[in-house]
Design a protein around this motif. Structure first.
Motif, mmCIF file in Angstrom:
data_model
loop_
_atom_site.group_PDB
_atom_site.id
_atom_site.type_symbol
_atom_site.label_atom_id
_atom_site.label_comp_id
_atom_site.label_asym_id
_atom_site.label_seq_id
_atom_site.Cartn_x
_atom_site.Cartn_y
_atom_site.Cartn_z
ATOM 1 N N ALA A 87 -1.027 12.045 -8.189
ATOM 2 C CA ALA A 87 -0.544 12.103 -6.782
ATOM 3 C C ALA A 87 -0.134 10.458 -6.372
ATOM 4 N N GLY A 88 1.213 10.279 -5.918
ATOM 5 C CA GLY A 88 1.692 9.091 -5.546
ATOM 6 C C GLY A 88 2.984 8.978 -4.879
ATOM 7 N N VAL A 89 3.262 7.910 -4.212
ATOM 8 C CA VAL A 89 4.640 7.920 -3.678
ATOM 9 C C VAL A 89 5.048 6.509 -4.077
ATOM 10 N N PHE A 90 6.504 6.696 -4.258
ATOM 11 C CA PHE A 90 7.504 5.663 -4.853
ATOM 12 C C PHE A 90 8.702 5.587 -4.247
ATOM 13 N N ASP A 91 8.667 5.458 -3.082
ATOM 14 C CA ASP A 91 9.699 5.501 -2.045
ATOM 15 C C ASP A 91 10.601 4.265 -2.004
ATOM 16 N N ASP A 92 10.297 3.151 -2.634
ATOM 17 C CA ASP A 92 10.966 2.053 -2.278
ATOM 18 C C ASP A 92 11.573 1.412 -3.812
ATOM 19 N N HIS A 93 11.935 2.526 -4.769
ATOM 20 C CA HIS A 93 12.476 1.823 -6.043
ATOM 21 C C HIS A 93 13.929 1.078 -5.719
ATOM 22 N N ASP A 94 14.490 1.417 -4.895
ATOM 23 C CA ASP A 94 15.971 0.859 -4.416
ATOM 24 C C ASP A 94 15.812 -0.285 -3.443
ATOM 25 N N ILE A 95 14.585 -0.547 -2.814
ATOM 26 C CA ILE A 95 14.389 -1.490 -1.597
ATOM 27 C C ILE A 95 14.116 -2.931 -2.453
ATOM 28 N N GLN A 96 15.135 -4.004 -1.803
ATOM 29 C CA GLN A 96 14.745 -5.375 -2.435
ATOM 30 C C GLN A 96 13.396 -5.859 -1.630
ATOM 31 N N ALA A 97 12.763 -6.687 -2.609
ATOM 32 C CA ALA A 97 11.369 -6.978 -2.072
ATOM 33 C C ALA A 97 11.499 -7.864 -0.842
ATOM 34 N N SER A 98 12.524 -8.360 -0.172
ATOM 35 C CA SER A 98 12.525 -8.829 0.937
ATOM 36 C C SER A 98 12.898 -7.912 2.376
ATOM 37 N N HIS A 99 13.149 -6.536 1.782
ATOM 38 C CA HIS A 99 13.681 -5.671 2.863
ATOM 39 C C HIS A 99 12.622 -4.423 3.273
ATOM 40 N N GLU A 100 11.341 -4.798 2.744
ATOM 41 C CA GLU A 100 10.385 -3.435 2.747
ATOM 42 C C GLU A 100 10.138 -3.095 4.424
ATOM 43 N N ASP A 101 9.777 -2.014 4.701
ATOM 44 C CA ASP A 101 9.435 -1.740 6.178
ATOM 45 C C ASP A 101 8.014 -1.547 6.164
ATOM 46 N N SER A 102 7.292 -1.650 7.240
ATOM 47 C CA SER A 102 5.915 -1.623 7.281
ATOM 48 C C SER A 102 5.391 -0.119 7.159
ATOM 49 N N GLU A 103 6.218 0.763 7.688
ATOM 50 C CA GLU A 103 5.778 2.087 7.623
ATOM 51 C C GLU A 103 5.732 2.600 6.126
ATOM 52 N N SER A 104 6.639 2.359 5.432
ATOM 53 C CA SER A 104 6.686 2.810 3.935
ATOM 54 C C SER A 104 5.572 2.085 3.207
ATOM 55 N N LEU A 105 5.546 0.768 3.590
ATOM 56 C CA LEU A 105 4.363 0.037 2.918
ATOM 57 C C LEU A 105 2.951 0.725 3.062
ATOM 58 N N HIS A 106 2.692 1.048 4.480
ATOM 59 C CA HIS A 106 1.503 1.479 4.580
ATOM 60 C C HIS A 106 1.314 2.811 4.111
ATOM 61 N N GLN A 107 2.153 3.762 3.934
ATOM 62 C CA GLN A 107 2.017 5.141 3.175
ATOM 63 C C GLN A 107 1.815 4.943 1.836
ATOM 64 N N THR A 108 2.479 3.853 1.311
ATOM 65 C CA THR A 108 2.365 3.724 -0.297
ATOM 66 C C THR A 108 1.058 3.103 -0.565
ATOM 67 N N PHE A 109 0.466 2.309 0.219
ATOM 68 C CA PHE A 109 -0.741 1.647 0.077
ATOM 69 C C PHE A 109 -2.022 2.705 0.271
ATOM 70 N N ASP A 110 -1.519 3.551 1.499
ATOM 71 C CA ASP A 110 -2.614 4.533 1.866
ATOM 72 C C ASP A 110 -2.909 5.563 0.554
ATOM 73 N N VAL A 111 -1.596 5.906 0.090
ATOM 74 C CA VAL A 111 -1.814 7.108 -1.054
ATOM 75 C C VAL A 111 -2.074 6.394 -2.322
ATOM 76 N N ASN A 112 -1.191 5.549 -2.758
ATOM 77 C CA ASN A 112 -1.373 4.953 -4.137
ATOM 78 C C ASN A 112 -2.857 4.198 -4.533
ATOM 79 N N VAL A 113 -3.342 3.521 -3.455
ATOM 80 C CA VAL A 113 -4.420 2.681 -3.559
ATOM 81 C C VAL A 113 -5.799 3.308 -2.905
ATOM 82 N N LEU A 114 -5.488 3.456 -1.502
ATOM 83 C CA LEU A 114 -6.878 4.016 -0.665
ATOM 84 C C LEU A 114 -7.199 5.324 -1.147
ATOM 85 N N GLY A 115 -6.203 6.246 -1.112
ATOM 86 C CA GLY A 115 -6.400 7.521 -1.599
ATOM 87 C C GLY A 115 -6.805 7.614 -3.009
ATOM 88 N N THR A 116 -6.300 7.017 -3.839
ATOM 89 C CA THR A 116 -6.666 7.279 -5.286
ATOM 90 C C THR A 116 -8.130 6.574 -5.539
#
Ligand SMILES: NC(=O)c1ccc[n+]([C@@H]2O[C@H](COP(=O)([O-])OP(=O)(O)OC[C@H]3O[C@@H](n4cnc5c(N)ncnc54)[C@H](OP(=O)(O)O)[C@@H]3O)[C@@H](O)[C@H]2O)c1
Length: 233
Positions: A87-116
């Motif tokens: 299980a994992g999320v990969f919602d930012d494949h088209d987002i440039q490094a300088s344009h990430e938003d905090s909500e998407s980053l939170h979800q990615t870290f929560d699932v891919n790192v903390l959840g795993t």
């Protein structure tokens, strides 16, 4: 010999294909899902085909569900042969490094790192109770310093940092628990896990994961494995 296999995110994409293949091979598959209805449909389908499957509700963002899943496996089986952290999320494949938003980053870290991490931690007693217990965690070859040195895309920062976390987890847990459980990270490359995604057929990822599972020698422990073998971090 038949083994018990827990696959997180097993109701679609690579996770579903893994569930189908392990059941076909005669293993007992614990279908990890956050959606009970879809999970039930998958379990019914696997059983209709003569396989052994059980439903296990695990939402990687709901730590209570992760704790309950660990407790349930202990009570039901007392061991777990293979955990596939799919299980994992990969919602930012088209987002440039300088344009990430905090909500998407939170979800990615929560699932891919903390959840795993939490799923792995809860399953450790049962993996240690198994003979040659193994954890295979989804990662990405773009999530390595070795790759940052090359001219890789500058998109997908959240996904890539989160998979670096998975890589770190794989090494540290392996170093602590050497000899008890095998920990490996896997990078299958781009996989066409749904019609909108370009890449190799899902069977490519399934074959690679099964190859890793069958490789019991310790030289792959604590490593990131791709189709061509060990990749540098
Ligand atoms: N496809 C590729 O090219 C590729 C390459 C490298 C790595 N990967 C990684 O490999 C894994 C499988 O890939 P895929 O393409 O099959 O992914 P996918 O189609 O996007 O499926 C992701 C799975 O993760 C589950 N999931 C997401 N958030 C969850 C949560 N909070 N709790 C529990 N489950 C959750 C989803 O469940 P729902 O169905 O409930 O949403 C779904 O089953 C993913 O981790 C992906 O990032 C994929």
């Amino acid at each position: 010999m038949s083994k018990s296999v827990l696959i997180t995110g097993a109701t679609r994409g690579i996770g579903l294909a893994l569930a189908q293949k392990y059941v076909e091979d005669g293993d007992l598959v614990l279908v990890g899902t956050r959606d009970l209805n879809r999970g039930l449909d998958v379990v019914d389908e696997l059983r209709d085909n003569g396989g052994q499957a059980r439903l296990l509700q695990i939402d990687l963002m709901d730590h209570g569900s992760v704790m309950q899943a660990g407790q349930w496996i202990g009570e039901q089986f007392g061991k777990l042969d293979l955990l596939i952290n799919n299980a994992g999320v990969f919602d930012d494949h088209d987002i440039q490094a300088s344009h990430e938003d905090s909500e998407s980053l939170h979800q990615t870290f929560d699932v891919n790192v903390l959840g795993t991490y939490l799923v792995t931690q809860q399953m450790l007693p049962w993996l240690e109770a198994a003979n040659d217990g193994m954890v295979i965690s989804m990662s990405d070859e773009l999530a390595t310093f070795a790759n940052f040195a090359a001219s890789t895309p500058t998109t997908g920062l959240g996904q890539r940092i989160s998979r670096m976390g998975v890589n770190a987890m794989t090494v540290l847990l392996q170093n602590e628990l050497r000899g008890n459980v095998h920990f490996r990270a896997v990078t299958p490359g781009p996989i066409a896990s749904n019609p909108a995604r370009k890449g190799a057929p899902v069977a490519t990822a399934v074959d690679l994961i099964q190859k890793i599972d069958q490789h019991k020698d310790s030289d792959w422990d604590g490593k990131l494995i791709g189709p061509s073998g060990i990749l540098p971090f």
